[in-house]
Design an enzyme around this catalytic site. Structure first.
Site, PDB file in Angstrom:
ATOM      1  N   HIS A  33       0.845  -1.204   0.000  1.00 54.95           N
ATOM      2  CA  HIS A  33       0.000   0.000   0.000  1.00 54.95           C
ATOM      3  C   HIS A  33       0.876   1.249   0.000  1.00 54.95           C
ATOM      4  O   HIS A  33       1.749   1.398   0.861  1.00 54.95           O
ATOM      5  CB  HIS A  33      -0.899   0.023   1.237  1.00 54.95           C
ATOM      6  CG  HIS A  33      -1.957  -1.036   1.229  1.00 54.95           C
ATOM      7  ND1 HIS A  33      -3.274  -0.776   0.919  1.00 54.95           N
ATOM      8  CD2 HIS A  33      -1.906  -2.367   1.481  1.00 54.95           C
ATOM      9  CE1 HIS A  33      -3.987  -1.888   0.989  1.00 54.95           C
ATOM     10  NE2 HIS A  33      -3.178  -2.885   1.341  1.00 54.95           N
ATOM     11  N   ASP A  35       0.053   4.247   0.867  1.00 55.36           N
ATOM     12  CA  ASP A  35      -0.120   5.016   2.106  1.00 55.36           C
ATOM     13  C   ASP A  35       0.303   4.231   3.337  1.00 55.36           C
ATOM     14  O   ASP A  35       0.160   4.716   4.462  1.00 55.36           O
ATOM     15  CB  ASP A  35      -1.570   5.520   2.238  1.00 55.36           C
ATOM     16  CG  ASP A  35      -2.611   4.426   2.078  1.00 55.36           C
ATOM     17  OD1 ASP A  35      -2.359   3.439   1.358  1.00 55.36           O
ATOM     18  OD2 ASP A  35      -3.697   4.547   2.679  1.00 55.36           O
ATOM     19  N   GLY A 193      -9.879  -2.203   3.326  1.00 57.89           N
ATOM     20  CA  GLY A 193     -10.548  -1.618   4.485  1.00 57.89           C
ATOM     21  C   GLY A 193     -11.094  -2.726   5.370  1.00 57.89           C
ATOM     22  O   GLY A 193     -10.840  -3.913   5.120  1.00 57.89           O
ATOM     23  N   HIS A 220      -9.095  -7.873  -1.241  1.00 57.51           N
ATOM     24  CA  HIS A 220      -8.684  -8.214   0.120  1.00 57.51           C
ATOM     25  C   HIS A 220      -9.753  -9.152   0.677  1.00 57.51           C
ATOM     26  O   HIS A 220     -10.908  -8.722   0.882  1.00 57.51           O
ATOM     27  CB  HIS A 220      -8.639  -6.971   1.004  1.00 57.51           C
ATOM     28  CG  HIS A 220      -7.379  -6.177   0.942  1.00 57.51           C
ATOM     29  ND1 HIS A 220      -7.076  -5.340  -0.089  1.00 57.51           N
ATOM     30  CD2 HIS A 220      -6.334  -6.088   1.815  1.00 57.51           C
ATOM     31  CE1 HIS A 220      -5.906  -4.758   0.150  1.00 57.51           C
ATOM     32  NE2 HIS A 220      -5.429  -5.190   1.295  1.00 57.51           N
ATOM     33  N   GLU A 223      -8.779 -12.219   5.453  1.00 58.55           N
ATOM     34  CA  GLU A 223      -7.747 -11.685   6.342  1.00 58.55           C
ATOM     35  C   GLU A 223      -8.346 -11.611   7.755  1.00 58.55           C
ATOM     36  O   GLU A 223      -7.999 -12.404   8.615  1.00 58.55           O
ATOM     37  CB  GLU A 223      -7.314 -10.283   5.851  1.00 58.55           C
ATOM     38  CG  GLU A 223      -6.291  -9.598   6.727  1.00 58.55           C
ATOM     39  CD  GLU A 223      -6.063  -8.135   6.305  1.00 58.55           C
ATOM     40  OE1 GLU A 223      -6.906  -7.568   5.599  1.00 58.55           O
ATOM     41  OE2 GLU A 223      -5.034  -7.572   6.737  1.00 58.55           O
ATOM     42  N   ASP A 312       2.603  -5.664   2.379  1.00 56.96           N
ATOM     43  CA  ASP A 312       1.380  -4.967   2.811  1.00 56.96           C
ATOM     44  C   ASP A 312       1.707  -3.509   3.142  1.00 56.96           C
ATOM     45  O   ASP A 312       1.500  -2.645   2.306  1.00 56.96           O
ATOM     46  CB  ASP A 312       0.693  -5.672   3.983  1.00 56.96           C
ATOM     47  CG  ASP A 312      -0.809  -5.443   3.991  1.00 56.96           C
ATOM     48  OD1 ASP A 312      -1.347  -4.951   2.992  1.00 56.96           O
ATOM     49  OD2 ASP A 312      -1.463  -5.767   5.005  1.00 56.96           O
TER      50      ASP A 312
HETATM   51  O1  LIG Z   1      -4.199  -5.396   5.106  1.00 59.09           O
HETATM   52  C1  LIG Z   1      -5.087  -4.580   4.869  1.00 59.09           C
HETATM   53  N1  LIG Z   1      -6.379  -4.975   4.886  1.00 59.09           N
HETATM   54  C2  LIG Z   1      -7.399  -4.133   4.589  1.00 59.09           C
HETATM   55  N2  LIG Z   1      -7.199  -2.848   4.290  1.00 59.09           N
HETATM   56  C3  LIG Z   1      -5.926  -2.393   4.301  1.00 59.09           C
HETATM   57  C4  LIG Z   1      -4.843  -3.220   4.573  1.00 59.09           C
HETATM   58  N3  LIG Z   1      -3.726  -2.476   4.507  1.00 59.09           N
HETATM   59  C5  LIG Z   1      -4.098  -1.237   4.176  1.00 59.09           C
HETATM   60  N4  LIG Z   1      -5.432  -1.178   4.064  1.00 59.09           N
HETATM   61  C6  LIG Z   1      -6.248  -0.020   3.734  1.00 59.09           C
HETATM   62  C7  LIG Z   1      -5.793   1.249   4.444  1.00 59.09           C
HETATM   63  C8  LIG Z   1      -5.397   2.167   3.356  1.00 59.09           C
HETATM   64  O2  LIG Z   1      -5.704   3.498   3.636  1.00 59.09           O
HETATM   65  C9  LIG Z   1      -6.160   1.636   2.155  1.00 59.09           C
HETATM   66  C10 LIG Z   1      -5.616   2.022   0.790  1.00 59.09           C
HETATM   67  O3  LIG Z   1      -4.274   1.723   0.638  1.00 59.09           O
HETATM   68  O4  LIG Z   1      -6.139   0.247   2.348  1.00 59.09           O
HETATM   69 ZN   LIG Z   2      -3.412  -4.884   2.104  1.00 54.61          ZN
END
Ligand SMILES: O=c1[nH]cnc2c1ncn2[C@H]1C[C@H](O)[C@@H](CO)O1
Ligand SMILES: [Zn+2]
Length: 374
Positions: A33, A35, A193, A220, A223, A312
């Site tokens: 990601h 961010d 998310g 996603h 998880e 991640d």
């Molecule tokens: O591992 C994750 N699972 C679900 N959402 C996630 C994970 N890592 C980051 N995010 C979300 C938070 C970020 O703001 C968004 C976009 O990269 O994706």
């Molecule tokens: Zn992720």
């Protein structure tokens, strides 16, 4: 098959398998990601530039430690709260460009030769940018980072994935954005998310749009929530890959004799060679698995699922692609040929055209590991 058998014997006459040598190995990363990978110092500097004064720390080392600790919550929801601070400093053209450029440079310095980096454009509109402008600035940053890496003697290619937030209602719009930018560096779409309460089927129209456009996407799933989420992503939404997908292990029964039996969903995912974007450190932090030792990565690898190694969120997990691989080497005793296989798995699963994947495998990955294998 006994689950106690090593995937392959540890390397003998090869380059010693340590962190510096893994850093030199060509690596492919599918799940990272934007961010979640900022340099701590960049978070501080951008916060100063844009007047964001809610950061929990004012020193780069302390801030790095804060992200790590806060993300170590054992809950995906609390882990995700830490992104408020990174997203806050990624609201301007300069901020988006810099974060993307540094991302490409950092991955290249770590020996990553191909990466798909994702982010959610809808989260970067707070200061008046349009969705298209947000994507343009990020793509320009990636191109600048690739060029800077080339000057530094490193080869990297970054493909961008656009993510829609699963609790929101903009997924169709983001899918259209991804298709609109398909010739300019966006290679696919994703949803992310909080998982519990937000099933993939909520975004079915976005996935149908992507499929109708012959475009790629990952989801996603599996998880923080289990098999039903994976089942929806696979059977209803038609995903190309599974973001994490780690809970597929719930559909595998290992008998007292060590013999595994696959349920219908696990068998389908394996038979279809559906890539699993596994993220070992992140999975421990969000509580998806109890510890690295208990991570099903090795079971899935032995069962010949198409496993891939991913970061991640490098900032939240204080990690790199090389460190994720090294942790797996230390935990499961993998050798170079295993790391090569995981890398080829990732390259085969990339969203760029087949001939370009093949070129990276044949011209970069295989020759790189041939040297390390000795
Ligand atoms: O591992 C994750 N699972 C679900 N959402 C996630 C994970 N890592 C980051 N995010 C979300 C938070 C970020 O703001 C968004 C976009 O990269 O994706
Ligand atoms: Zn992720």
């Amino acid at each position: 098959m006994s689950t106690a058998d090593p995937v392959s014997p540890s390397n003998s006459g090869a380059t010693p398998l340590d962190l510096p040598s893994i850093t030199t190995a060509p690596k492919a990363l599918l799940h990272d990601h934007l961010d979640g990978g900022l340099r701590p110092r960049t978070v501080l500097e951008l916060a100063g530039e844009c007047g964001y004064d809610d950061l929990p720390e004012t020193d780069a080392d302390a801030l790095a430690q804060w992200f790590r600790n806060a993300a170590d919550s054992g809950s995906l929801e609390r882990y995700l709260e830490t992104f408020a601070h990174t997203v806050a400093v990624m609201q301007t053209p300069e901020g988006l460009f810099r974060v993307a450029r540094e991302c490409a440079e950092d991955l290249a310095a770590d020996g990553v030769v191909y990466a798909e980096v994702r982010f959610a454009p809808e989260q970067h509109l707070e200061r008046g940018l349009t969705l298209d402008q947000v994507v343009e600035h990020v793509l320009e940053g990636f191109r600048a980072g690739e060029s800077a890496a080339r000057v530094a003697g490193k080869r990297i290619r970054i493909g961008c994935l656009l993510t829609a937030m699963r609790h929101a209602a903009r997924s169709r719009e983001i899918a259209e954005l991804a298709v609109r930018f398909r010739d300019r560096g966006v290679v696919g779409f994703d949803i992310a998310g909080a998982e519990a309460g937000f099933p993939p089927s909520r975004h079915l129209d976005a996935f149908e749009y992507m499929r109708a456009a012959n475009a790629h996407f990952t989801i996603h799933a599996g998880e923080a929530f289990g098999l039903p989420s994976i089942q929806e992503a696979v059977a209803f939404c038609g995903t190309d890959r599974l973001g994490h997908g780690v809970r597929i292990v719930d559909d595998i029964a290992v008998g007292s004799d060590g013999e595994p039996t696959l349920g219908l969903l696990a068998a389908y995912v394996r038979d279809k060679r559906m890539p699993l974007e596994l993220c070992p450190s992140s999975n421990v932090q969000t509580g998806a698995v109890d510890s690295l030792e208990k991570h099903p990565f090795d079971l899935l690898a032995r069962l010949r699922f198409r496993v891939t190694v991913n970061t991640d969120n490098r900032l939240m997990s204080d990690t790199t692609m090389s460190r994720e691989m090294y942790k797996l080497v230390q935990t499961f005793g993998y050798g170079w040929s295993d790391l090569e296989r995981f890398t080829i798995n990732a390259m085969k699963s990339a969203f760029i055209p087949f001939d370009e994947r093949l070129e990276l495998i044949d011209d970069v990955v295989k020759p790189g590991y041939a040297v390390l294998l000795g």
